[in-house]
Enzyme design. Structure first.
Site, mmCIF file in Angstrom:
data_model
loop_
_atom_site.group_PDB
_atom_site.id
_atom_site.type_symbol
_atom_site.label_atom_id
_atom_site.label_comp_id
_atom_site.label_asym_id
_atom_site.label_seq_id
_atom_site.Cartn_x
_atom_site.Cartn_y
_atom_site.Cartn_z
ATOM 1 N N LYS A 165 76.763 46.082 40.240
ATOM 2 C CA LYS A 165 76.978 44.811 41.041
ATOM 3 C C LYS A 165 77.728 44.971 42.192
ATOM 4 O O LYS A 165 77.546 44.958 43.333
ATOM 5 C CB LYS A 165 77.096 43.701 40.169
ATOM 6 C CG LYS A 165 75.771 43.567 39.161
ATOM 7 C CD LYS A 165 75.760 42.217 38.366
ATOM 8 C CE LYS A 165 77.084 42.399 37.715
ATOM 9 N NZ LYS A 165 77.089 43.204 36.372
ATOM 10 N N THR A 166 79.002 45.577 41.790
ATOM 11 C CA THR A 166 80.054 45.469 42.893
ATOM 12 C C THR A 166 79.811 46.565 43.819
ATOM 13 O O THR A 166 79.958 46.525 45.010
ATOM 14 C CB THR A 166 81.511 45.723 42.187
ATOM 15 O OG1 THR A 166 81.788 44.703 41.348
ATOM 16 C CG2 THR A 166 82.618 45.867 43.244
ATOM 17 N N THR A 211 77.225 38.300 35.174
ATOM 18 C CA THR A 211 76.477 38.696 33.669
ATOM 19 C C THR A 211 75.794 37.698 33.044
ATOM 20 O O THR A 211 74.997 37.867 32.017
ATOM 21 C CB THR A 211 77.583 39.457 32.813
ATOM 22 O OG1 THR A 211 78.701 38.411 32.479
ATOM 23 C CG2 THR A 211 78.287 40.583 33.720
ATOM 24 N N ASP A 238 82.642 37.991 42.347
ATOM 25 C CA ASP A 238 82.355 38.508 41.090
ATOM 26 C C ASP A 238 82.552 37.231 39.939
ATOM 27 O O ASP A 238 83.342 36.426 40.359
ATOM 28 C CB ASP A 238 83.277 39.574 40.655
ATOM 29 C CG ASP A 238 82.472 40.473 39.637
ATOM 30 O OD1 ASP A 238 81.313 40.190 39.093
ATOM 31 O OD2 ASP A 238 83.428 41.251 38.937
ATOM 32 N N ARG A 277 78.652 53.322 34.784
ATOM 33 C CA ARG A 277 80.102 53.321 34.527
ATOM 34 C C ARG A 277 80.493 54.127 33.315
ATOM 35 O O ARG A 277 81.438 54.790 33.306
ATOM 36 C CB ARG A 277 80.475 51.844 34.506
ATOM 37 C CG ARG A 277 82.041 51.862 34.239
ATOM 38 C CD ARG A 277 82.445 50.446 33.996
ATOM 39 N NE ARG A 277 82.232 49.524 35.229
ATOM 40 C CZ ARG A 277 82.210 48.341 34.982
ATOM 41 N NH1 ARG A 277 82.306 47.742 34.023
ATOM 42 N NH2 ARG A 277 82.158 47.345 36.210
#
Length: 333
Positions: free
Chosen positions: A69-70, A163, A114, A222
């Site tokens: 997302k980032t 999330t 975020d 990740r």
């Protein structure tokens, strides 16, 4: 976000606790692997916004941690050739914190928040007007002398990531023009991500090793990048010039990660439900206490992949392990 000299930073200039992971992140959409439909739609929206010389509609990103997302927010800023300002909802403690960031935005900048589900109500209400009218209503003075001052801000693109989309307020969600839902990555995309990252890390990896590592990465880039760096360490320690399948199997075994990507705590969660609660159902709070984790950690980190992998189910009465989980753990249902 500001540089030391006070200027706004661009996406490629952002520092992070893990600079090595930043270097593995794609900078443009063509390098962003996976999430095909989402990318195709974003490409259309970005291209047309640039043609109109207009700011992109506000963008809402939903998905579990580690799916990009980032990274995607930074990619959007790069594609728009705009500035990128990053913060998180918990960091915005007072309305003036938000006002300071918004008034410094330039035309077309991408403003990334975020954990947007954690915005305080007073700050969220300020954001409504900023998103719709590109202005802020600020109260000046006190008591009978108080008055409302409208502060104009430059047109910008808000990118909100969460999330927990279910607890984001409806008024806030309705103000986003574009919604992107991240899903766990397919095996073929994970393999491509592993090979790309290996190239950036300047380490060779065999095809079967890349495939096995991708399968063990929980469908999450990740995780794949983290495990790849550890496999590089094991290969280097063994004096090998490339990461082989045996290196990956040995390394993952030492890290207590199995072929489905389950870590020891994942298996403990499943075993706890099986052995103590006869396979379920068991409530989230009870389960969290049993394994020594918070409910938020259980629901946000562990459960999404366990459910996606078909090992765990959420029911109205609580969590229940599946027959697939019994088989994976080598237990009888």
């Amino acid at each position: 976000m500001k540089k030391k000299d006070g200027g706004l930073v661009r996406p490629e200039q952002i520092d992070n606790e893990d600079e090595r992971d930043i270097n593995l992140r794609p900078k443009v959409l063509s390098d962003f692997l996976g999430q095909k439909t989402m990318k195709e739609n974003l490409s259309v929206f970005i291209t047309t916004a640039k043609q109109r010389k207009d700011s992109l509609d506000h963008l809402f990103l939903i998905g579990p941690p580690g799916l990009g997302k980032t990274t995607l927010a930074q990619v959007v800023a790069n594609e728009l050739q705009s500035g990128f300002i990053q913060t998180s909802a918990p960091a915005l403690e007072k309305p003036k914190d938000l006002v300071g960031l918004l008034t410094n935005l330039k035309h077309g900048d991408v403003f990334f928040i975020d954990e947007i589900h954690r915005l305080k109500p007073a700050i969220e209400e300020l954001l409504y007007i900023a998103m719709e009218d590109y202005g802020i209503d600020w109260i000046v003075g006190q008591g009978p002398m108080a008055r409302t001052l409208r502060i104009a801000i430059k047109p910008f693109t808000l990118v909100g990531a969460t999330t927990k989309a279910g607890i984001v307020s409806s008024p806030l969600i309705s103000r986003f023009g574009i919604t992107c839902r991240f899903s766990f990555y397919e095996q073929v995309d994970m393999e491509a991500i592993v090979r790309r990252s290996a190239g950036l890390l300047e380490i060779k990896i065999d095809n079967d090793a890349a495939s096995y590592l991708a399968k063990s990465s929980r469908g999450t880039p990740r995780v794949a990048n983290r495990l790849l760096r550890r496999m590089r360490d094991y290969a280097q320690y063994a004096g090998e010039t490339s990461i082989t399948l045996q290196t990956v199997k040995t390394g993952l075994s030492k890290l207590e990660i199995d072929e489905l990507g389950l870590e020891r705590q994942d298996r403990e969660i499943l075993k706890m439900i099986v052995e103590r609660y006869k396979g379920g159902p068991v409530g989230a709070e009870t389960l969290a206490i049993s394994i020594g984790e918070s409910v938020e950690t259980l629901e946000d980190y562990y459960e999404p992949y366990l459910i996606q992998a078909g090992l765990l189910q959420r029911t109205a009465r609580g969590r229940v392990v599946t027959s697939l989980a019994f088989g994976h753990l080598g237990l009888k249902s």
